[in-house]
Design an enzyme around this catalytic site. Structure first.
Site, PDB file in Angstrom:
ATOM      1  N   ASP A 164       0.831  -1.208   0.000  1.00 14.57           N
ATOM      2  CA  ASP A 164       0.000   0.000   0.000  1.00 14.57           C
ATOM      3  C   ASP A 164       0.864   1.255   0.000  1.00 14.57           C
ATOM      4  OD1 ASP A 164      -2.054   1.820   0.153  1.00 14.57           O
ATOM      5  OD2 ASP A 164      -2.465   1.495   2.272  1.00 14.57           O
TER       6      ASP A 164
ATOM      7  N   ASP B  93      -0.809   6.750  -6.960  1.00 14.01           N
ATOM      8  CA  ASP B  93      -1.204   5.655  -6.085  1.00 14.01           C
ATOM      9  C   ASP B  93      -1.179   4.342  -6.865  1.00 14.01           C
ATOM     10  OD1 ASP B  93      -2.205   4.415  -3.792  1.00 14.01           O
ATOM     11  OD2 ASP B  93      -4.274   4.658  -4.445  1.00 14.01           O
TER      12      ASP B  93
END
Ligand SMILES: *[C@@H]1O[C@H](CO)[C@@H](O)[C@H](O)[C@H]1NC(C)=O
Ligand SMILES: *[C@@H]1O[C@H](CO)[C@@H](O)[C@H](O)[C@H]1NC(C)=O
Ligand SMILES: *[C@@H]1O[C@H](CO)[C@@H](O)[C@H](O)[C@H]1NC(C)=O
Ligand SMILES: *[C@@H]1O[C@H](CO)[C@@H](O)[C@H](O)[C@H]1NC(C)=O
Length: 457
Positions: free
Chosen positions: A121, A335
């Site tokens: 992540d 991201d």
């Protein structure tokens, strides 16, 4: 297989100006040299990344639709985080992180090493795995880590910098207890400790052990979205993340084509150097842009996006559309856990208008593509002309390969733009990052894109 070859038989031609060819060949000698010894100064390692739909036989468009479904929640959370209207109620206690992702990596913890699969992540910092004795653990496919059976486990004291970097911690028997929340009741709770982590398990890399990594030993882990793995590896910008804990705070990933069968690659520390990666290739371009810091979202990698071109048109988007406001809203983050790119709605509308007028195909408003903008495509199409798409980042014009923004499905007869609209912040998603080495350099506060055939790394 049939689907793969069908997809690859669909060729795009980029309209207007130059065609783009990437002639990059990775250099084996430098990118695969990994040190066995523990020397964080020159430590680097490589890890294979598996997309969560790896090995399934969904089409490209289906994979993207599934990814959008999964990241819907993440995008809502990301936008909600910056849009909290009353900042005074937004105290550290309620600080949330996106907390899921699209890629999994194999790591091992402890001595002797216990392998487990973890979610990567880039939007949060903490490294954690489930630990015995559990108060509340979800099912995982490998045995839950038992610290009492490891010779290298050590609790961190409350005065440790990593304990102080936690958004929420308490002190018990001089041990640091943490709570890390990911929004909507997802959280992990336990003790902050250090352990030896072992990385690198694929055939192309040597195993590397990194001692004394600060991590969360989670005994109470709740929420959806974690159960693909047995924990999470945070790669955000904060001090608790894996990258920040390395002496050379640098990482890069190279994501293979979403419908490909090969795994993607994560390179950490010294191996993540773009110069090392490209030293044998004169044809390679390195595009480097500064990273921006948002004090209210310190984990995120913000880019300075200044404009967009579609075809030969530089879109008339107001300069402020992508800028980060003083109150922490706006801006664009990069991201890995968000599938498509989301643009602030006024900018997305301009992009949509430009494609609608430049594409020589009728609109498809059946909704079957599952994306905002789709066109009808003749079913026997093997080749198409599409307008080129350029993100103008500060000091770096990123000219995307066409398959990084136009997704065609010859069976369904649709061709869709792999982008959507958002409000609160813009997000540069992973479809747009296929076949690029994306280098995050925390020391230089910069991000580089290096066109790369990721399945040949
Ligand atoms: C680590 O590597 C650096 C650079 O080669 C070297 O100067 C240093 O002595 C090494 N440290 C240890 C503990 O081996
Ligand atoms: C892939 O599709 C075929 C035919 O539709 C099916 O028989 C097979 O079970 C599928 N494989 C996977 C892994 O889903
Ligand atoms: C996305 O999620 C919705 C609701 O959960 C579901 O109905 C739909 O089938 C999903 N679409 C895909 C492509 O997975
Ligand atoms: C550091 O970042 C700047 C952009 O902010 C870039 O021009 C420069 O090449 C970077 N240096 C290295 C060593 O990557």
């Amino acid at each position: 297989m049939a689907l793969d070859s069908m997809h690859s038989s669909l060729k795009f031609t980029i309209l207007s100006l130059a065609l783009l060819h990437f002639l990059y060949k990775p250099t084996c000698s430098t990118s695969r040299r990994v040190l066995d010894q523990v020397n964080r100064t020159q430590m680097g390692f490589r890890v294979a990344l598996k997309h969560v739909d790896h090995g399934s036989n969904y089409t490209m468009l289906e994979r993207i639709q599934r990814g959008i479904n999964r990241s819907k929640f993440r995008v809502q959370k990301l936008n909600a985080m910056v849009l909290v209207s009353d900042k005074s109620t937004y105290d550290v206690e309620s600080k949330v992180h996106p907390g899921n992702g699209e890629f999994l990596m194999n790591v091992a913890i402890g001595t002797p090493p216990n392998p487990f699969s973890a979610i990567m992540d880039t939007g949060s910092d903490l490294i954690w795995t489930q630990c015995k004795p559990c108060d509340d653990c979800f099912d995982q496919s490998t045995p839950i880590f038992d610290p009492s059976k490891s010779s290298t486990f050590s609790k961190l004291s409350c005065s440790n910098d990593l304990c102080e970097a936690l958004p929420t911690s308490t002190c018990q028997d001089d041990g640091c207890q943490y709570l890390y929340t990911y929004g909507d009741y997802s959280s992990t709770q336990g003790i902050l400790a250090t352990e030896t982590f072992t990385f690198g398990s694929d055939s192309k890399s040597q195993k590397v052990s990194v001692p004394n990594m600060g991590f969360g030993c989670g005994v109470d882990n709740e929420g959806n979205g974690f159960n693909q793995g047995a924990g999470l590896i945070g790669l955000g910008r904060g001090p608790l993340s894996l990258v920040s804990q390395l002496d050379e705070p640098k990482f890069s990933y190279c994501l293979t084509s979403i419908d490909g069968s090969k795994t993607s690659t994560l390179l950490m520390g010294s191996l993540a150097n773009p110069k090392a990666l490209s030293s044998n290739s004169k044809a390679t371009t390195i595009m480097t842009t500064p990273l921006i810091h948002n004090p209210s979202q310190p984990s995120f990698y913000y880019l300075n996006l200044q404009g967009i071109s579609v075809g030969s048109t530089h879109l008339p988007i107001k300069k402020s559309t992508f800028s980060l406001s003083d109150d922490g809203t706006g801006g664009m983050i990069i991201d890995s856990g968000t599938t498509i790119t989301y643009l602030e709605s006024s900018a997305f509308d301009q992009v949509k208008k430009a494609f609608t007028s430049q594409m020589n195909l009728p609109l498809d408003d059946s909704g079957s593509g599952g994306l905002d903008l789709c066109f009808k495509m003749p079913k026997d199409t093997t080749s198409l002309e599409v307008p080129k798409f350029v993100f103008h980042f500060k000091e770096a014009d990123l000219d995307l390969p066409s398959e990084n923004y136009m997704i065609g499905d010859t069976n369904m007869g649709v061709l869709c733009l792999a982008m959507g609209k958002s409000s609160g912040m813009s997000i540069f998603g992973n479809v747009q990052q296929q076949n690029m080495m994306v280098v995050h350099d925390l020391a230089n506060e910069s991000l580089s894109f290096v066109p790369t055939q990721c399945d040949e790394l």
